[in-house]
Design an enzyme around this catalytic site. Structure first.
Site, PDB file in Angstrom:
ATOM      1  N   LYS A  16     -13.073  85.954  41.975  1.00  0.00           N
ATOM      2  CA  LYS A  16     -13.140  86.714  40.710  1.00  0.00           C
ATOM      3  C   LYS A  16     -14.386  87.598  40.639  1.00  0.00           C
ATOM      4  CE  LYS A  16     -14.756  84.521  36.951  1.00  0.00           C
ATOM      5  NZ  LYS A  16     -15.896  85.064  36.194  1.00  0.00           N
ATOM      6  N   ASN A  17     -15.562  87.012  40.907  1.00  0.00           N
ATOM      7  CA  ASN A  17     -16.792  87.764  40.662  1.00  0.00           C
ATOM      8  C   ASN A  17     -17.032  88.867  41.689  1.00  0.00           C
ATOM      9  OD1 ASN A  17     -17.172  86.372  38.331  1.00  0.00           O
ATOM     10  ND2 ASN A  17     -18.647  84.910  39.187  1.00  0.00           N
ATOM     11  N   ARG A  86     -18.262  90.550  30.184  1.00  0.00           N
ATOM     12  CA  ARG A  86     -19.586  91.099  30.446  1.00  0.00           C
ATOM     13  C   ARG A  86     -19.624  91.951  31.704  1.00  0.00           C
ATOM     14  NH1 ARG A  86     -24.185  90.103  28.599  1.00  0.00           N
ATOM     15  NH2 ARG A  86     -24.852  90.451  30.721  1.00  0.00           N
ATOM     16  N   CYS A 110     -22.669  85.621  25.222  1.00  0.00           N
ATOM     17  CA  CYS A 110     -21.400  84.932  25.384  1.00  0.00           C
ATOM     18  C   CYS A 110     -21.639  83.444  25.259  1.00  0.00           C
ATOM     19  CB  CYS A 110     -20.750  85.293  26.714  1.00  0.00           C
ATOM     20  SG  CYS A 110     -21.532  84.509  28.090  1.00  0.00           S
ATOM     21  N   ARG A 115     -27.588  86.567  27.786  1.00  0.00           N
ATOM     22  CA  ARG A 115     -27.248  87.481  28.871  1.00  0.00           C
ATOM     23  C   ARG A 115     -27.671  88.941  28.639  1.00  0.00           C
ATOM     24  NH1 ARG A 115     -21.546  85.514  31.243  1.00  0.00           N
ATOM     25  NH2 ARG A 115     -22.453  86.277  33.148  1.00  0.00           N
ATOM     26  N   PRO A 116     -28.981  89.176  28.606  1.00  0.00           N
ATOM     27  CA  PRO A 116     -29.467  90.550  28.430  1.00  0.00           C
ATOM     28  C   PRO A 116     -29.214  91.411  29.681  1.00  0.00           C
ATOM     29  CG  PRO A 116     -31.294  89.051  28.842  1.00  0.00           C
ATOM     30  CD  PRO A 116     -30.057  88.206  28.768  1.00  0.00           C
ATOM     31  N   VAL A 117     -29.451  92.723  29.562  1.00  0.00           N
ATOM     32  CA  VAL A 117     -29.199  93.622  30.702  1.00  0.00           C
ATOM     33  C   VAL A 117     -30.432  94.469  31.036  1.00  0.00           C
ATOM     34  CG1 VAL A 117     -26.689  93.752  30.471  1.00  0.00           C
ATOM     35  CG2 VAL A 117     -28.121  95.329  29.150  1.00  0.00           C
ATOM     36  N   LEU A 119     -32.763  94.185  33.122  1.00  0.00           N
ATOM     37  CA  LEU A 119     -33.060  94.405  34.545  1.00  0.00           C
ATOM     38  C   LEU A 119     -32.174  95.516  35.127  1.00  0.00           C
ATOM     39  CD1 LEU A 119     -33.422  90.675  35.714  1.00  0.00           C
ATOM     40  CD2 LEU A 119     -35.261  92.322  35.324  1.00  0.00           C
ATOM     41  N   ASP A 302     -22.277  77.978  38.486  1.00  0.00           N
ATOM     42  CA  ASP A 302     -20.838  77.973  38.210  1.00  0.00           C
ATOM     43  C   ASP A 302     -20.155  76.691  38.679  1.00  0.00           C
ATOM     44  OD1 ASP A 302     -21.194  80.464  37.150  1.00  0.00           O
ATOM     45  OD2 ASP A 302     -20.363  81.564  38.854  1.00  0.00           O
ATOM     46  N   VAL A 324     -30.260  78.455  35.149  1.00  0.00           N
ATOM     47  CA  VAL A 324     -29.843  79.867  35.211  1.00  0.00           C
ATOM     48  C   VAL A 324     -29.445  80.402  33.829  1.00  0.00           C
ATOM     49  CG1 VAL A 324     -28.243  81.520  36.273  1.00  0.00           C
ATOM     50  CG2 VAL A 324     -29.140  79.612  37.628  1.00  0.00           C
ATOM     51  N   ARG A 394      -9.276  82.833  32.565  1.00  0.00           N
ATOM     52  CA  ARG A 394     -10.179  83.923  32.972  1.00  0.00           C
ATOM     53  C   ARG A 394     -10.502  83.822  34.446  1.00  0.00           C
ATOM     54  NH1 ARG A 394     -15.002  85.135  28.882  1.00  0.00           N
ATOM     55  NH2 ARG A 394     -15.153  86.798  30.433  1.00  0.00           N
TER      56      ARG A 394
HETATM   57  N1  EPU Z   1     -30.713  88.048  33.129  1.00  0.00           N
HETATM   58  C1  EPU Z   1     -31.708  88.629  32.385  1.00  0.00           C
HETATM   59  N2  EPU Z   1     -31.769  89.998  32.345  1.00  0.00           N
HETATM   60  C2  EPU Z   1     -30.874  90.782  33.021  1.00  0.00           C
HETATM   61  C3  EPU Z   1     -29.871  90.185  33.791  1.00  0.00           C
HETATM   62  C4  EPU Z   1     -29.812  88.796  33.835  1.00  0.00           C
HETATM   63  O1  EPU Z   1     -32.517  87.941  31.753  1.00  0.00           O
HETATM   64  O2  EPU Z   1     -31.005  92.034  32.928  1.00  0.00           O
HETATM   65  C5  EPU Z   1     -30.618  86.571  33.146  1.00  0.00           C
HETATM   66  C6  EPU Z   1     -29.314  86.096  32.513  1.00  0.00           C
HETATM   67  O3  EPU Z   1     -29.394  86.074  31.104  1.00  0.00           O
HETATM   68  C7  EPU Z   1     -29.137  84.726  33.119  1.00  0.00           C
HETATM   69  C8  EPU Z   1     -29.733  84.915  34.518  1.00  0.00           C
HETATM   70  O4  EPU Z   1     -30.546  86.090  34.468  1.00  0.00           O
HETATM   71  O5  EPU Z   1     -29.863  83.791  32.408  1.00  0.00           O
HETATM   72  C9  EPU Z   1     -28.697  85.077  35.617  1.00  0.00           C
HETATM   73  O6  EPU Z   1     -27.872  86.176  35.340  1.00  0.00           O
HETATM   74  P1  EPU Z   1     -27.204  87.087  36.461  1.00  0.00           P
HETATM   75  O7  EPU Z   1     -27.452  88.516  36.106  1.00  0.00           O
HETATM   76  O8  EPU Z   1     -27.610  86.601  37.800  1.00  0.00           O
HETATM   77  O9  EPU Z   1     -25.672  86.738  36.240  1.00  0.00           O
HETATM   78  P2  EPU Z   1     -24.477  87.734  35.917  1.00  0.00           P
HETATM   79  O10 EPU Z   1     -24.458  88.866  36.839  1.00  0.00           O
HETATM   80  O11 EPU Z   1     -24.438  88.006  34.443  1.00  0.00           O
HETATM   81  C10 EPU Z   1     -22.850  86.514  37.571  1.00  0.00           C
HETATM   82  C11 EPU Z   1     -21.504  85.875  37.475  1.00  0.00           C
HETATM   83  C12 EPU Z   1     -21.599  84.576  36.710  1.00  0.00           C
HETATM   84  C13 EPU Z   1     -22.579  83.666  37.439  1.00  0.00           C
HETATM   85  C14 EPU Z   1     -23.933  84.364  37.588  1.00  0.00           C
HETATM   86  C15 EPU Z   1     -24.954  83.569  38.385  1.00  0.00           C
HETATM   87  C16 EPU Z   1     -20.073  87.816  37.474  1.00  0.00           C
HETATM   88  C17 EPU Z   1     -19.079  88.648  36.762  1.00  0.00           C
HETATM   89  N3  EPU Z   1     -20.581  86.791  36.799  1.00  0.00           N
HETATM   90  O12 EPU Z   1     -23.253  86.761  36.216  1.00  0.00           O
HETATM   91  O13 EPU Z   1     -20.309  83.985  36.729  1.00  0.00           O
HETATM   92  O14 EPU Z   1     -22.743  82.473  36.730  1.00  0.00           O
HETATM   93  O15 EPU Z   1     -23.746  85.632  38.245  1.00  0.00           O
HETATM   94  O16 EPU Z   1     -24.451  83.242  39.623  1.00  0.00           O
HETATM   95  O17 EPU Z   1     -20.360  88.062  38.624  1.00  0.00           O
HETATM   96  C18 EPU Z   1     -18.573  82.549  36.012  1.00  0.00           C
HETATM   97  O18 EPU Z   1     -17.872  83.013  36.934  1.00  0.00           O
HETATM   98  O19 EPU Z   1     -18.257  81.517  35.358  1.00  0.00           O
HETATM   99  C19 EPU Z   1     -19.843  83.217  35.695  1.00  0.00           C
HETATM  100  C20 EPU Z   1     -20.477  83.041  34.547  1.00  0.00           C
END
Ligand code: EPU
Length: 418
Positions: A16-17, A86, A110, A115-117, A119, A302, A324, A394
């Site tokens: 999925k991811n 997201r 969520c 889950r901020p963005v 970065l 996960d 995480v 999902r």
């Molecule tokens: N974070 C920040 N700022 C940012 C980006 C991330 O603080 O700008 C924080 C997040 O809030 C979180 C941590 O960093 O606490 C990790 O977030 P990351 O960005 O690594 O995760 P993601 O890209 O949002 C993907 C997967 C998730 C998986 C995580 C970690 C996808 C679509 N989602 O999320 O998958 O848990 O990486 O491996 O790729 C799932 O499949 O159940 C799922 C949640």
């Protein structure tokens, strides 16, 4: 109905991811992109709707999808779609680097965290983008007359999967070289890099801390196969362990599952590599173990909920620490309804193994929690009813059919009234 041992084999679907990020990656090229081994999941369909709203033509043929984004628009995707998923925010990098301007609604938090963005945004700014956030929408545009982002050296404060993907995709068409330091190393990052390279991008180092992307003028069409879903595979390995069963999990990549296999072995269930893409569970007595979730190659967040279900019936005291996401222990309350002995303090759960769980009605709070409750139900005495299956759908393709194929007594209730 639980306490039934499983046997036989189960085939794992595409990741999925990976698929979600790669679907965003198809926006980088104005030719046809064909993706194979696409999982059939509600998140994938939602991402398809996001892309269609941006002008992408999509043809679906069961597990292969074709995308053409020749007529990609810089308009913003509807918030009601973005807020459901997201990963839809990941379109910002490809749109900005192709069109020089992008507008994407902020996805918001969520069930598992805020889950901020920032970065993602800081990475794009380092490459010369002007970014403002107004009325809940991120507006990005490229400064200067060239309309192209500029290669940059970017150090991520945290190895975020999504931020690494956004910056990597944006850098494929930037002017010059981008280096991402402290990059995420998940297998899905490597898959996205391989996909981009199959279109002519020049990315090296994916899967290490440091990714180098040499920008190119344009990308070309491709025909690409998505990697197997390591989290679905891990979930089935836990199904084997929790029911004390020997099962075969096929179409997997062993190397993507090393932390999961190591932890299963510590708990008492061996996993052997039967063939290149086949794993076999060899059940044993279940013992307590401590788990701390970490970015790859650490133990995956996960898989935390599914392992917590396993540890509830493993002898001894286990400590599960989630580092995480800040709100990913909501399955604890539901597991406790099934007789689990768990105490939560901060981001840790102290689990004392009990001899047996008892079936109960439970509510899924998020995707991986829903899988954990199904696993607990397989091991519990009596009937477990898991509600909230929209979360399960999902990320798990045909979970109940796959478990039925292994002999589990599981069925989907169509019009269940509690
Ligand atoms: N974070 C920040 N700022 C940012 C980006 C991330 O603080 O700008 C924080 C997040 O809030 C979180 C941590 O960093 O606490 C990790 O977030 P990351 O960005 O690594 O995760 P993601 O890209 O949002 C993907 C997967 C998730 C998986 C995580 C970690 C996808 C679509 N989602 O999320 O998958 O848990 O990486 O491996 O790729 C799932 O499949 O159940 C799922 C949640």
């Amino acid at each position: 109905m639980g306490r039934n041992s499983l046997k036989g084999q189960v085939k794992i679907s595409g990741a999925k991811n990976s698929a979600l990020a790669i679907m965003a990656g198809t926006l980088l090229c104005d030719d046809d992109c064909r993706l194979n081994n696409m999982p059939c999941l509600s998140d994938i369909n939602t991402m398809g709707l996001v892309l269609a709203s941006l002008g992408v033509k999509i043809k679906k043929m069961t597990s292969s999808w074709e995308f053409n984004s020749r007529n990609l628009k810089a308009e913003k995707a509807p918030y009601d779609l973005v807020s459901q998923l997201r990963a839809s925010f990941f379109v910002i990098g490809p749109i900005l680097t192709r069109l020089g301007v992008a507008q994407v609604p902020l996805p918001g938090g969520c069930a598992i965290g805020s889950r901020p963005v920032e970065l993602h945004v800081r990475g794009l700014q380092a490459m010369g983008a002007n970014v403002t956030i107004e009325h809940g929408v991120v507006n990005a545009s490229v400064k200067g007359s060239s309309g192209r982002l500029k290669g940059a050296n970017i150090f991520l404060d945290y190895p975020s999967v999504g931020a690494t993907e956004t910056i990597m995709m944006a850098a494929t068409l930037a002017d010059g070289v981008t280096v991402i330091e402290n990059a995420a190393k998940e297998p899905e990052i490597v898959d996205l890099a391989n996909f981009c390279n199959s279109m002519g991008a020049k990315i090296s180092g994916a899967g290490t801390d440091s990714i180098v992307i040499k920008g190119v003028e344009r990308l070309h069409s491709t025909d690409y196969e998505i990697i197997p879903d390591r989290i679905e595979a891990g979930t089935f390995l836990v199904a084997g362990a929790i029911t004390h069963s020997e099962i075969l999990v096929t179409s997997v990549n062993h190397d993507h599952l090393i932390p999961v296999i190591a932890k299963l072995s510590e708990i008492g269930c061996k996993v052997i590599q039967e063939d290149k893409n086949i794993l076999r569970t060899i059940p044993g007595e279940l013992r307590a173990s401590d788990i701390e979730t970490l970015p790859h190659p650490g133990f995956p967040t996960d898989m935390q909920a599914q392992f917590m279900a396993l540890l509830t019936i493993s002898e001894g005291n286990s400590l599960v620490t989630e580092t995480v996401f800040e709100n990913r222990l909501r399955h604890v309350a539901e597991l406790k309804r099934m007789g689990a002995n768990i105490k939560v303090k901060g981001n840790s759960a102290h689990v004392v193994g009990v001899p047996m769980l008892s079936g109960a009605p439970v509510m899924a709070t998020d995707l991986r929690a829903s899988a954990a409750l199904v696993l607990a139900g397989l091991a519990a005495d009596g009937k477990t009813i898991v509600q909230g299956l929209q979360h399960l759908d999902r990320g798990y393709q045909d979970l109940e059919q796959k478990l039925q194929g292994l002999g589990a007594k599981i069925q989907r209730l169509q019009d269940y009234q509690p």
